[in-house]
Design an enzyme around this catalytic site. Structure first.
Site, PDB file in Angstrom:
ATOM      1  N   ARG A 159      16.156  41.443  80.609  1.00 31.74           N
ATOM      2  CA  ARG A 159      16.198  42.132  79.046  1.00 31.74           C
ATOM      3  C   ARG A 159      14.492  43.313  79.659  1.00 31.74           C
ATOM      4  NH1 ARG A 159      14.235  36.932  75.699  1.00 31.74           N
ATOM      5  NH2 ARG A 159      13.972  36.031  77.496  1.00 31.74           N
ATOM      6  N   TYR A 163      -1.219  74.557 108.448  1.00 35.12           N
ATOM      7  CA  TYR A 163       0.501  74.898 109.099  1.00 35.12           C
ATOM      8  C   TYR A 163       1.399  75.995 109.673  1.00 35.12           C
ATOM      9  CZ  TYR A 163       4.909  72.522 108.808  1.00 35.12           C
ATOM     10  OH  TYR A 163       6.015  72.224 108.584  1.00 35.12           O
TER      11      TYR A 163
END
Length: 568
Positions: free
Chosen positions: A34, A444
């Protein structure tokens, strides 16, 4: 709170002392169709824990000798979740036979086998005794190592998240005090549809049977007292009762509740402890119940914190997980969500509209309209509005992370400020340093992350790019608009930008007839040299006088590239 009869008042005292149970069995094998979810029902969460996690936490408060978790549907996922909550838990697999009775039988067989294994290890050095015991067993005697588990066995459904250890402690204490064969936790509800009904004996109030809804008579369907799927069994009673179960019912399942009738038939006492708090034993069968119990759990958590000295301005929009820690005089403003292991010290104000997960907030700090995780905010620091603190952020005492600032894996020292429009990632900033607006640590290179280090008492210019790895020394300055690619020594000024050059009359030549060209022509005709008109200059002067702003005055020598190099 619980009571020992249907008419008794709820207890208000602390949980009575009780012997530790031999085992707690948690039933977590069901699919939960359910829920309509790929996630097993037991692994849906409220209050920062899975349903299974809530039940196992309550179980451990009883200090049992063993905790067994019965699994089947999505076995590996549920087993891993159980062991994450309690690495010492005993995971038991249910076979293809359905029903709660079969689940408990699988658990008890496994627990008995564990007891037998332990006893066998003790006898390995006494061969004569070992041989005698096995010979007796071969001739029809009892098991050479005894029946197995001995003592109280607590059985819990794995989807009752509000159940607490104190209530279980009262149930276990009642079981021992009365010498019961079986003790059941029950409650009364207005609508008992779908629940097993508690059928009591007239006069004594003892439990005669638990009748499942589909098997109940019309008279039994009128009963409002229901089974909560929380039991305490004597191990021997449970073992005998399980041995006699069958699947002769509407569901075709092996019902654990049939052990109750078997225990009574053997002359054992079967009694119920009635909880006057139905939500405490409410189970989750669908998303509606999940949301309902989640809201109720949050309401209870907030109530406890408010009673402990925390101000919650709007409980309706404030959510706090069960593992969050709050000190006295913390203030939570509307729209605040505190998750995981977040800890907030005294005098701090969180919100409005702030979400923190696993964040430590120091005393007196203020965090406004911020999203943060795995970060530390120091005492009297300020964060936000509209800040994003990613994991590894550590803001020092009286530091500032301001508007539209994102940080990640950044240590920002005492009194240092990143006021606005900046990204600081993989960086270390010293004490009492100011980072100019629109600054970025360029960390980066496409392959690896590199670190930026900016010292103490430094001032960096607006619109600076710090291309890591790079270091700016203590007391150094950097000019506005600079791209810093080399280290700046302590006390030095770093300048990295092209010389400005003005091309006169460019607009009129390139865009002749445009509004911009016409405006330039008018300005030149007025002899203003492109400056503001007289009226506009008067208005600007009045505004500067009112606000204390610094008037904009062109430098005598505009060739100096360091003019206006920093912004606070």
């Amino acid at each position: 709170m619980v009571s020992t009869g249907p008419d008794a008042a709820g207890s208000t005292g602390a949980a009575p002392s009780h012997p530790s149970p031999a085992a707690v069995v948690v039933l977590a094998a069901g699919q939960g169709t359910r829920m309509r979810s790929a996630t097993p029902k037991m692994l849906h969460s409220i209050g920062g824990r899975t349903l299974l996690g809530h039940v196992m936490t309550a179980a451990r408060e009883l200090d049992p000798q063993s905790v067994a978790v019965v699994v089947r549907h999505e076995r590996d996922l549920v087993a891993a979740a159980a062991l994450e909550v309690d690495p010492g838990a005993f995971v038991v697999d249910q076979d293809e036979i359905p029903g709660t009775g079969r689940a408990v039988q699988c658990a008890l067989d496994a627990l008995d086998a564990r007891v037998h294994a332990g006893l066998a290890a003790q006898l390995v050095h006494d061969d004569a005794v070992d041989d005698e015991l096995h010979a007796d067993h071969a001739n029809g005697g009892d098991h050479p190592l005894g029946d197995g588990l001995d003592g109280a066995v607590v059985v819990l459904a794995g989807d009752i998240p509000l159940l607490d250890g104190a209530t279980l402690g009262q149930l276990l204490a009642a079981h021992h005090a009365d010498g019961n064969a079986v003790t059941i936790l029950t409650t009364e509800v207005a609508d008992a549809t779908g629940y097993g009904r508690i059928v009591r004996e007239a006069g004594t109030g003892d439990v005669q049977a638990i009748v499942e809804h589909r098997d109940a008579t019309p008279e039994q369907l009128e009963i409002r007292e229901i089974n909560s799927s929380v039991f305490v069994f004597d191990a021997a009673v449970l073992r005998r009762g399980l041995a006699g179960l069958d699947r002769d019912n509407a569901q075709g399942e092996v019902y654990l509740t049939d052990v109750v009738a078997a225990a009574r038939a053997d002359g054992g006492a079967v009694r119920a402890v009635l909880s006057d708090d139905p939500m405490l034993v409410e189970g989750v069968n669908d998303r509606v119940a999940l949301a309902t119990l989640g809201a109720e759990l949050n309401r209870r958590v907030l109530t406890e914190w408010m009673q402990a000295g925390v101000t919650v301005v709007d409980p309706g929009t404030t959510w706090v997980d069960v593992d969050v820690e709050l000190a006295e005089d913390v203030t939570l403003l509307p729209g605040t969500q505190l998750h995981g292991a977040t800890k907030v010290e005294s005098g701090a104000t969180i919100g409005p509209d702030t979400t923190l997960t696993d964040v430590e907030v120091g005393p007196g700090a203020t965090v406004v309209r911020t999203h943060g995780s795995l970060s530390v905010i120091g005492p009297d620091a300020t964060v936000g509005p509209f800040a994003y603190l990613r994991p590894g952020t550590d803001l020092g005492t009286k530091g500032k992370i301001g508007t539209f600032v994102e940080t990640k894996n950044a240590q920002i020292g005492e009194g240092s400020k990143v006021p606005h429009l900046s990204y600081v990632g993989d960086a270390t900033i010293g004490e009492h340093t100011n980072i100019g607006a629109a600054s970025v640590t360029v960390n980066y290179d496409g392959q690896k992350k590199h670190r930026t280090v900016i010292g103490s008492y430094a001032k960096t210019g607006a619109d600076n790019m710090f291309v890591a790895p790079v270091t700016v020394g203590d007391g150094a300055y950097t000019a506005a608009g600079s791209v810093i690619v080399k280290d700046v020594p302590a006390g030095a000024l770093g300048v990295a930008r092209a010389q400005q050059r003005n091309v006169d009359d460019w607009v009129e030549r390139r865009w002749s007839g445009s509004p911009a060209a016409e405006a330039a022509a008018r300005a030149r005709a007025e002899g203003s040299g492109g400056q503001l008109g007289a009226q506009a200059q008067q208005q600007l002067a009045a505004h500067n006088a009112l606000t204390g702003a610094i008037p904009v005055v062109p430098p005598a020598d505009s060739s100096d590239p360091t003019e206006g190099s920093t912004q606070r």
